[in-house]
Write an enzyme that holds these catalytic residues in place. Structure first.
Site, PDB file in Angstrom:
ATOM      1  CG  ASP A  65      -7.722   4.232   1.086  1.00  0.00           C
ATOM      2  OD1 ASP A  65      -7.387   3.241   0.849  1.00  0.00           O
ATOM      3  OD2 ASP A  65      -6.756   5.092   1.737  1.00  0.00           O
ATOM      4  CG  ASP A 120      -2.025   0.829   1.380  1.00  0.00           C
ATOM      5  OD1 ASP A 120      -2.156   1.707   0.256  1.00  0.00           O
ATOM      6  OD2 ASP A 120      -2.979   0.885   2.252  1.00  0.00           O
TER       7      ASP A 120
END
Lengths: 885, 380
Positions: A592, A517
């Protein structure tokens, strides 16, 4: 392997949904944190250039043509700076155009490691030449390139049709590297005789206008020192006959790209955007500088190989009476112009042309196509154990459980929290006993802490990215102060890969996989939440390589997982940042998102956009990352996700728990059913070669009572996979829906193998028998394939697989070996054959390779025209025929 | 010999097994009696008996495949001899994971499962025995606590009764003291009133008062009032500061230089009691001072004060006892279990340290969290 193509085609019908999306973004990102074109000095400068007469002229007398390479100098008549044009004809109907400065002050960045190899060139020949230009043959058919000299322009023709024109609007711009004139060093060097040429040249030039932002630029208190000055490149492309262009992900926008005349261009600059907004051209986590232009007659593609910040302007004359035309303009901050023009002519051709340059989707371990249960965070080993047990208790299959950043010892990747995850091997063994796996996060920001082994080693090896003053670059991220390994270095990547060895990364076992990430890279206190552009990767500025960083992180990580298994096991690595070529490495998710209906809707065009440019192993966080979904939204998301390639539920730390069984027995049952459907189709997902045989129209509207799906194909028929109801193609079909509905249709003419014995995890289903769904078309034929291997190793490269062609024609269904030299055995057998659109046979006979014949029992449902053959029982790897008399 | 027995046993088992339908409990055997055909338990379909457990799902309810994984909604019965029998979903049959401790679910898989039922059973029995022991021990402890609780409860009840008795006594006392105080106050009030009346000349009906005023004015106590005595003691109502003139004093003495008691009573007394022209000079300030001098008043005052103090003491005692009673009642009102087995917990506190926090639980009272930094938070 045409895996990528296949997934694109599988998902292509979803376009129906993609185009039907309404334009209603309501969510708010803090836009002020990110630059508009106006706030990005080079974009503003370049965009100020308007179409018109190009100052560039081709110097035909400098043309050199070897067998496969044409070079030619271009001169900018305004400043006399010369450029070098290279033109190649590449295998598979691709033309490559490269433009660089003839004599740059210092080398300009050319993107490495994205092309799978130096592309194979094909001969070029001059058809004609005069003082106005040159005509080159592109080998195949009647394809030609016309190079016009004054002004410079390229036209790619086929017959009398112009397929694409370059610099036809005169927007070629190449900011040459130059000395800064107001500095002391310039004045010193300009007195030195050795740079006499340089002086001569600059005195000849028109005085360059010095604009704001050329040598320094400030955005929100961050100053970008620009020691190399202006270095942008730009080129325009005209696409006659084209009204629809796609690609250039990642944007939270409709599948079809919009014109950008009235707003900002689409931006490609990998950024960690907090709570991104829908339906706009802002940059997101990844970039693939590939655009696909499509018309009923022809599909072409443009691959702009540049890793710097890039903006793409699109305009079109749609609405006027002339032939439709779309004009595209690419602007990058640095590097060179290196563009691959993929000439199709079909969509499939463009996909394979692009795949021949950057590779196909990596073949994932079968288990990674199953369901993934993630959350920020599963708190401790006990939590993991109870969630795992919850899936068994509620009889919901899953393959991977995930651990986010909290599992580490203080955000030090490659470590475990000593209290919460004290015995990781015990935990992993517990999962392995159930044939399940785990993913733990490893981010590229490394905590600056002299008691942390990883940090100490990287620092002592000098592997960190450097700041403009030569020290280790430091920024702020999850662990607090952090430095960033220079993944552009091959030696750094090799070292990183070695850290995944079982004796280095303590507490790990072969069922632990990795998630990268924050690899844009995300720097909380950096400009636009990323790294300073004047940070240094060896001799290159971060400016040059930015969009490539994330790809390298995933590449090094995947390599680590391969190496730890001695090169045997296929890795599974998920990344948030990506670039052209990332498809060769692993999976990507859309970052996200939020628990909102619009985010469920946008997940479809976002993943389709990536699929169109090769990255097919894509998914969105099921349920939405931020906020809490309503139960209805969560169920619908599970249903839609069941038919998207990467199927993972994820949730933010601040949201209430949402494991599938927390919403009452009814909803648990709905989610269970969606996940089980996914598992029955796993053999199909896993096929190497598959086609557009499934059409999925998930319900993405709150309170929906029905959906309308377009079933394509005038002469096609489609079968509802749940009811077996037959529908004709080329119609808008209204489908009433309930909470349990996931409208899925199988194309008539296809054969899909499924495994109906859904178990705890995909690995538990390895030896299970197949059910073949034979959907007949109007000609009463069908075909399909069956691919089987061990599901997790690279042994398929050693021909250890089964690959068979399944054909139904003349009332005979047969299985023929497509890879006679391949060797693999399976326990799986054929337990059932379901023929959709069948007529009633008098008898059904199985004939096996040894010549034995056997009458098979069958059941015929006359009202639905469905024939079910009971337990034919032959091995899935064998030759056989089944005759319907 | 022993080997033969084992072999025979195996054969015998094998024989029985072949006749047995796999994956059903004995209570379901009646559905699977070997006949020509088998009726799906939901009655939906009739199939040939050889299609029972042939690894193909024919019945909607999965009843034809109790021993295989063929049916999506079927279930498999683990007999688990030596342990507890239970059902597992059919999808767990031959999936490579040992679910039944008797290994019966993995009869055709790549996984070799051990029969662990006996061990599990033993462990379970040991566990149950342990549990029983713990339970017995617990019950014993509980009994003890109950006994203690009952004793404590009785003790507290007795205490309560005692306190209530004390409170009742105090109540009576309190009433008495209130009455006494009231009486004393009344007396004091009366005395004071009487005094005040004398002082301001309102006591005309009492001869004793005429005499006492006469004596007050008769400074040299010779039985008659003179001009000087009048000038010293009497002033004009409207001009208290001015001393009366000779003439004015003479006028008040009815033009005589001396005045005896009887004359005073018929002349000056009337003038004084009318009170509109002259009055007796306030030589000693406030009437209170006048009162304090009075022995009757002093006595009355003292008595009242005494009674007030007494009353206050009794009131305080009463209040204290009542508070004790209510505390005790509150404690006794809490549910300490049917047999007061939790009574002993009241007043106890327990501490637990978790990382940097210390938690304190005082049952029936409060819970707090205290960090090493010293911040204490009440958790209710």
């Amino acid at each position: 392997m045409i895996y990528s193509t296949a997934v694109v085609q599988l998902m292509a019908p979803l376009l129906v949904v993609g185009l039907a999306l309404c334009l209603s973004g309501t969510w708010a990102v803090d836009k002020g944190n990110f630059k508009t074109c106006e706030q990005s000095a080079f974009c503003k400068r370049q965009r100020a250039l308007k179409p018109g007469e190009s100052p560039y002229r081709a110097l035909l007398e400098t043309m050199e043509l070897t067998n496969t390479r044409l070079t030619l100098q271009l001169i900018n008549d305004n400043n006399k700076v010369r450029l070098l044009l290279e033109l190649y004809r590449l295998q598979g109907n691709i033309t490559r155009v490269k433009i660089n400065e003839l004599k740059p002050l210092k080398p300009r960045y050319e993107v490495p490691d994205v092309l799978i190899r130096e592309p194979t060139t094909e001969p070029l020949s001059v058809l004609s030449q005069d003082e106005n230009g040159v005509v080159l043959s592109l080998g195949v058919e009647s394809q030609r390139v016309i190079i016009s000299a004054r002004p410079f322009r390229l036209d790619i023709m086929e017959g009398s049709d112009v397929l694409m024109s370059l610099n036809s609007r005169g927007l070629l711009a190449f900011e040459h590297l130059r000395m800064r004139k107001d500095t002391f060093s310039y004045k010193v060097t300009s007195t030195v005789a050795s740079v006499w040429d340089n002086i001569k040249r600059t005195t000849k030039e028109e005085e360059e206008k010095v604009e704001d932002g050329m040598w320094e630029e400030t955005f929100k208190s961050h100053t970008d020192s620009k020691p190399n000055g202006p270095s942008a490149v730009s080129l325009d492309f005209s696409l006659p006959g084209v009204e629809h262009v796609y690609g250039i992900p990642e944007h939270a926008d409709t599948l079809r790209l919009k014109t950008t005349d009235n707003g900002d261009p689409y931006r490609l600059y990998n950024l960690d955007v907090f709570q991104y907004e829908l339906y706009n051209p802002m940059a997101l986590y990844g970039s693939v500088p590939v655009m696909v232009a499509h018309s009923p007659q022809r599909t072409t593609g443009i691959f702009w190989l540049n890793a710097a910040e890039t903006w793409v302007d699109i305009s079109s004359n749609t609405g006027s009476s002339e032939t439709p035309q779309t004009d595209v303009r690419w602007i990058s901050e640095s590097g060179i112009i290196d563009v691959f023009i993929m000439l199709g002519p079909t969509p499939k051709d463009v996909f394979s042309q692009y795949a021949s340059l950057t590779g196909t989707q990596s073949f994932p371990p079968l288990a990674s196509l199953g369901y993934h249960q993630c959350r920020w965070n599963y708190n401790d080993q006990e939590d993991v154990k109870s969630v795992d047990a919850g899936f068994d208790e509620h009889d919901i299959p899953y393959d991977f459980i995930w651990l986010d950043i909290e599992h580490t010892d203080g955000k030090r990747y490659f470590t475990w929290d000593p209290h919460k995850f004290a015995t990781p091997k015990e935990m992993l063994q517990g999962l392995m006993d159930k044939k399940r796996k785990m993913v733990a996060i490893v981010d590229p920001h490394i905590k600056v802490d002299s008691n942390y082994k990883i940090h100490n080693e990287i620092r002592s090896l000098g592997f960190y990215v450097k700041n403009k003053d030569g020290g280790d670059y430091e920024g702020w991220c999850w662990p607090g102060s952090a430095s960033y390994p220079d993944f552009t270095r091959a030696d750094m990547r090799a070292w990183w890969a070695s850290m995944f060895a079982y004796d280095q990364y303590e507490g790990t076992m072969e069922n632990l996989h990795t998630w990268n990430d924050m690899n844009e890279p995300s720097v909380f206190n950096g400009p636009e939440v990323t790294m300073h552009k004047d940070a240094m990767h060896g001799s290159w500025e971060h400016r040059d390589i930015h969009n490539l960083y994330g790809l390298y992180v995933q590449m090094a990580t995947a390599e680590g997982l391969i190496q730890r298994s001695g090169g045997v096991e296929r890795p599974f690595v998920l990344t948030r940042a990506f670039f052209a070529g990332s498809q060769r490495i692993g999976a990507v998710w859309t970052g996200d998102n939020a628990a909102e209906w619009d985010h469920l809707k946008i997940s479809i065009p976002m993943c389709l956009s990536m699929g169109l440019v090769g990255i097919s192993f894509c998914g969105a966080d099921i349920g939405g990352f931020f906020k809490s979904p309503s139960t209805e939204l969560l169920v619908r998301w599970y249903q839609a996700g069941a038919y998207q390639p990467f199927y993972r539920a994820h949730a933010h730390l601040d949201t209430p728990r949402r494991e599938p069984w927390l919403f009452g027995p009814e909803n648990t049952a709905l989610i269970r059913e969606a996940v089980r459907q996914r598992y029955t189709f796993l053999p199909y997902w896993y096929q190497l070669f598959y086609r557009r045989d499934l059409l999925v129209h998930p319900v993405v509207e709150e309170g929906a009572r029905g959906v309308t799906a377009y079933l394509p194909g005038k002469d096609e028929v489609w079968f509802d996979v749940h009811t077996f109801q037959k529908h004709n193609g080329a119609q808008n079909l209204y489908i009433p829906v309930t909470m349990s509905s996931i409208p899925v249709f199988q194309r008539g003419g296809s054969i899909i193998p499924r495994k109906l014995r859904v178990r705890r995890s995909s690995t538990c289903m390895e030896h299970d028998p197949y059910t073949l769904y034979v959907a007949l078309n109007l000609q009463r034929t069908a075909d399909g394939e069956l691919y089987i291997d061990d599901g997790h190793t690279f042994n398929y490269e050693k021909k250890e697989f089964i690959y068979r062609k399944l054909t139904f024609a003349n009332k005979v269904l047969s299985s023929v070996n497509l890879a006679p030299d391949a060797k693999f055995t399976t326990d799986s057998w054929i337990e059932r054959i379901i023929v959709l659109g069948a007529s009633k046979p008098s008898k059904v006979t199985l004939k096996t390779a040894d010549g034995q014949e056997k009458q098979l029992e069958f059941d015929f449902n006359a009202s639905m025209s469905v024939l079910t053959v009971r337990k034919p029982g032959m091995n899935a790897g064998a030759d056989w025929t089944v005759t319907f008399q | 010999m022993r080997v033969y027995i084992i072999v025979a046993a195996v054969f015998w088992c094998g024989y029985v097994d072949s006749r047995k339908v796999r994956g059903i409990s004995s209570s379901y055997k009646r559905f699977y009696r070997e006949r020509k055909s088998f009726l799906c338990i939901d009655g939906s379909r009739m199939i040939p008996f050889e299609q029972v457990n042939d690894d193909y799902c024919d019945c909607e309810d999965g009843s034809d495949e109790p021993g295989t994984s063929a049916c999506p909604h079927g279930r498999f019965y683990c007999t688990n001899l030596g342990f507890r029998p239970h059902y597992i979903p059919s999808s767990r049959v031959n999936d490579g994971i040992c679910d039944c401790c008797d290994a019966s679910d993995e009869y055709n898989s790549h996984t070799r499962c051990q029969n662990t039922c006996w061990n599990l059973g033993q462990r379970e029995r040991a566990y149950v025995e342990g549990q029983m022991r713990t339970l017995d021990e617990g019950l014993r402890l509980k009994q003890q606590l109950i006994e203690e609780g009952v004793l404590l409860w009785r003790e507290k009840q007795a205490q309560l009764r005692e306190l209530q008795q004390v409170a009742e006594d105090l109540q009576v006392k309190l009433e008495e003291h209130r009455r006494k105080k009231h009486e004393a106050d009344r007396l004091k009030e009366q005395t004071l009133k009487a005094l005040e009346a004398g002082n301001s000349g309102l006591i005309r009906h009492q001869n004793s008062s005429v005499t006492s005023i006469f004596h007050l004015l008769d400074t040299n106590k010779d039985g008659s009032l003179t001009v000087d005595e009048i000038k010293a003691k009497v002033v004009l109502v409207h001009d208290e500061q001015r001393v009366l003139s000779e003439g004015e004093a003479l006028a008040l003495l009815d033009r005589g230089h001396r005045m005896d008691l009887s004359k005073f009573q018929s002349t000056l007394w009337d003038v004084l009691t009318r009170g509109d022209t002259v009055k007796i000079k306030d030589t000693q300030g406030a009437p209170g001072s006048l009162s304090s001098e009075d022995p009757h008043l002093k006595a009355a005052d003292k008595a009242a004060e005494w009674e007030a103090t007494n009353l206050k003491k009794v009131e305080e005692a009463y209040e204290t006892v009542n508070m004790e009673i209510s505390d005790l009642q509150k404690k006794l009102a809490i549910d300490y279990g049917t047999d007061w087995e939790f009574l002993f917990l009241n007043g106890q506190c327990y501490k637990l340290k978790v990382y940097e926090y210390t938690y304190t639980l005082c049952p029936f009272n409060q819970v707090t969290q205290k960090s090493t930094a010293g911040v204490e938070v009440s958790l209710g």
